[in-house]
Design a protein around this motif. Structure first.
Motif, mmCIF file in Angstrom:
data_model
loop_
_atom_site.group_PDB
_atom_site.id
_atom_site.type_symbol
_atom_site.label_atom_id
_atom_site.label_comp_id
_atom_site.label_asym_id
_atom_site.label_seq_id
_atom_site.Cartn_x
_atom_site.Cartn_y
_atom_site.Cartn_z
ATOM 1 N N UNK A 71 0.887 -1.397 0.195
ATOM 2 C CA UNK A 71 -0.100 -0.223 0.080
ATOM 3 C C UNK A 71 0.810 1.328 0.078
ATOM 4 N N UNK A 72 0.849 1.684 -1.122
ATOM 5 C CA UNK A 72 1.601 3.170 -1.385
ATOM 6 C C UNK A 72 0.844 4.319 -0.917
ATOM 7 N N UNK A 73 1.121 5.378 -0.165
ATOM 8 C CA UNK A 73 0.423 6.479 0.392
ATOM 9 C C UNK A 73 1.331 7.684 0.116
ATOM 10 N N UNK A 74 0.578 8.957 -0.400
ATOM 11 C CA UNK A 74 1.097 9.949 -0.943
ATOM 12 C C UNK A 74 0.377 11.278 -0.603
ATOM 13 N N UNK A 75 1.239 12.448 -0.305
ATOM 14 C CA UNK A 75 0.783 13.737 -0.026
ATOM 15 C C UNK A 75 1.467 14.693 -0.512
ATOM 16 N N UNK A 76 0.974 15.700 -0.867
ATOM 17 C CA UNK A 76 1.821 16.881 -1.763
ATOM 18 C C UNK A 76 1.228 18.184 -1.387
ATOM 19 N N UNK A 77 2.238 19.272 -1.206
ATOM 20 C CA UNK A 77 1.741 20.544 -1.368
ATOM 21 C C UNK A 77 2.725 21.315 -2.354
ATOM 22 N N UNK A 78 1.975 22.240 -3.163
ATOM 23 C CA UNK A 78 2.463 23.074 -4.114
ATOM 24 C C UNK A 78 1.603 22.940 -5.308
ATOM 25 N N UNK A 80 -2.126 16.889 -7.563
ATOM 26 C CA UNK A 80 -1.290 16.211 -6.563
ATOM 27 C C UNK A 80 -1.598 14.791 -6.873
ATOM 28 N N UNK A 81 -2.913 14.219 -6.865
ATOM 29 C CA UNK A 81 -3.385 12.827 -7.282
ATOM 30 C C UNK A 81 -2.685 12.515 -8.693
ATOM 31 N N UNK A 82 -2.860 13.201 -9.578
ATOM 32 C CA UNK A 82 -2.276 12.979 -11.058
ATOM 33 C C UNK A 82 -0.996 12.764 -10.800
ATOM 34 N N UNK A 83 -0.179 13.608 -10.251
ATOM 35 C CA UNK A 83 1.342 13.342 -10.001
ATOM 36 C C UNK A 83 1.594 12.118 -9.490
ATOM 37 N N UNK A 108 -0.100 9.364 -9.351
ATOM 38 C CA UNK A 108 -0.627 8.153 -10.394
ATOM 39 C C UNK A 108 0.570 8.130 -11.443
ATOM 40 N N UNK A 109 1.199 9.368 -12.020
ATOM 41 C CA UNK A 109 2.071 9.325 -12.769
ATOM 42 C C UNK A 109 3.635 8.493 -12.067
ATOM 43 N N UNK A 110 3.823 8.955 -10.790
ATOM 44 C CA UNK A 110 4.815 8.339 -10.358
ATOM 45 C C UNK A 110 4.759 6.851 -10.017
ATOM 46 N N UNK A 111 3.543 6.334 -9.793
ATOM 47 C CA UNK A 111 3.322 4.830 -9.757
ATOM 48 C C UNK A 111 3.331 4.101 -10.842
ATOM 49 N N UNK A 144 1.800 22.380 -9.775
ATOM 50 C CA UNK A 144 2.586 21.609 -10.746
ATOM 51 C C UNK A 144 2.033 22.161 -12.182
ATOM 52 N N UNK A 145 2.570 23.037 -12.633
ATOM 53 C CA UNK A 145 2.132 23.508 -13.938
ATOM 54 C C UNK A 145 2.162 22.474 -15.211
ATOM 55 N N UNK A 146 0.985 22.159 -15.920
ATOM 56 C CA UNK A 146 1.102 21.282 -17.105
ATOM 57 C C UNK A 146 1.140 19.627 -16.711
ATOM 58 N N UNK A 147 0.926 19.434 -15.398
ATOM 59 C CA UNK A 147 1.174 18.085 -14.933
ATOM 60 C C UNK A 147 0.152 17.232 -15.598
#
Length: 271
Positions: A102-109, A130-133, A135-138, A111-114
């Motif tokens: 189970x991978x867990x992720x949180x972000x602030x900031x 954030x969630x798009x980023x 999913x892209x990392x996964x 991201x232009x054009x993500x």
């Protein structure tokens, strides 16, 4: 901007002290009133709590402040919405399964054009960048490795993917697979490590002081990461932009941007 909270420890550890400060910043001492969430790992299992409302006024957050959940890895987040409406599906931390973990992720900031980055097997449920980023990392990790790689290879891959997202804007991130806690500094993150001899700490956001010498053993090692310092009488260390921390059992490795390998970062002081 949102605020992040992370913890890595070598023994199951109570996060209520630090979470109390984060929760106050969710709409009372800070403007992050658009949702909150926190995830606790227990082995490979993970329990998470989310609400799309201010944590400072949440009965659930109040319950967690009084309920001792001990964990070795914790990720917390309070949200100030800038992309995506205020809703449960847009509330961090997000989670996905990869390689039976189970991978867990949180972000602030921001991201232009993500959303121009193509996604593969992982798709967002909500509408945040954030969630798009995440999913892209996964998807990037799954493409690189068919099965769970050894830690050093995974560390480098997470650092490389983080560096790509860093180019798009502000990417302050916490990520875990239950084994390692990763932190990337896009603009602002700081940390401290508590180990023997333990001292006393006082929160900035409320009148709460803890003598950690009464709560720990000499073998305990606990590292806390936050967007901004949570206590007024401990020495917090700021990360540089682009730095990636990997934390296992409270111990830290620092990956500098462009470095080929990780270097052990030894805390010069006890907190």
């Amino acid at each position: 901007m949102c605020e992040l909270l992370g913890m890595s420890a070598n023994v199951p550890t109570d996060i209520r002290f630090s979470f109390a400060a984060l929760a106050r910043r969710g709409g009372e001492t800070g403007p992050h009133a658009d949702g909150w969430g926190i995830s606790f790992y227990a082995g490979r299992g993970c329990r998470s709590f989310h609400e799309p409302e201010p944590s400072a006024r949440s009965e659930l957050a109040k319950l967690l402040r009084n309920y001792k959940i001990k964990s070795r890895i914790v990720i917390g987040h309070v949200r100030k919405a800038n992309r995506g409406r205020v809703s449960l599906e847009n509330t961090h931390p997000f989670s996905r399964e990869l390689w039976g973990r189970r991978w867990t992720f949180a972000h602030n900031g921001q991201l232009k054009g993500i959303k121009k980055l193509p996604l593969s097997g992982f798709q967002p449920i909500g509408s945040t960048d954030s969630e798009h980023a995440f999913c892209w990392m996964m998807g990037g990790l799954q493409t690189r490795f068919r099965t769970l790689p050894r830690p050093s290879l995974l560390d480098r891959a997470v650092a490389d993917l983080s560096a790509e997202l860093h180019k798009l804007g502000v990417f302050n991130m916490l990520l875990s697979d239950s084994r390692t806690l990763y932190a990337h500094c896009g603009k602002r993150l700081c940390y401290l490590t508590r180990r023997a001899p333990f001292g006393t700490a006082t929160l900035i956001d409320e009148d709460w002081q803890v003598d950690f010498s009464q709560e720990t053993t000499e073998r305990d090692v606990v590292t806390v990461i936050a967007t901004q310092a949570l206590t007024r009488d401990e020495r917090w260390t700021d990360l540089d932009r682009g730095d990636v921390l990997t934390l296992r059992d409270g111990a830290i490795r620092l990956l500098k941007p462009g470095s080929a390998s990780a270097a052990i970062l030894v805390s010069p002081h006890a907190c």
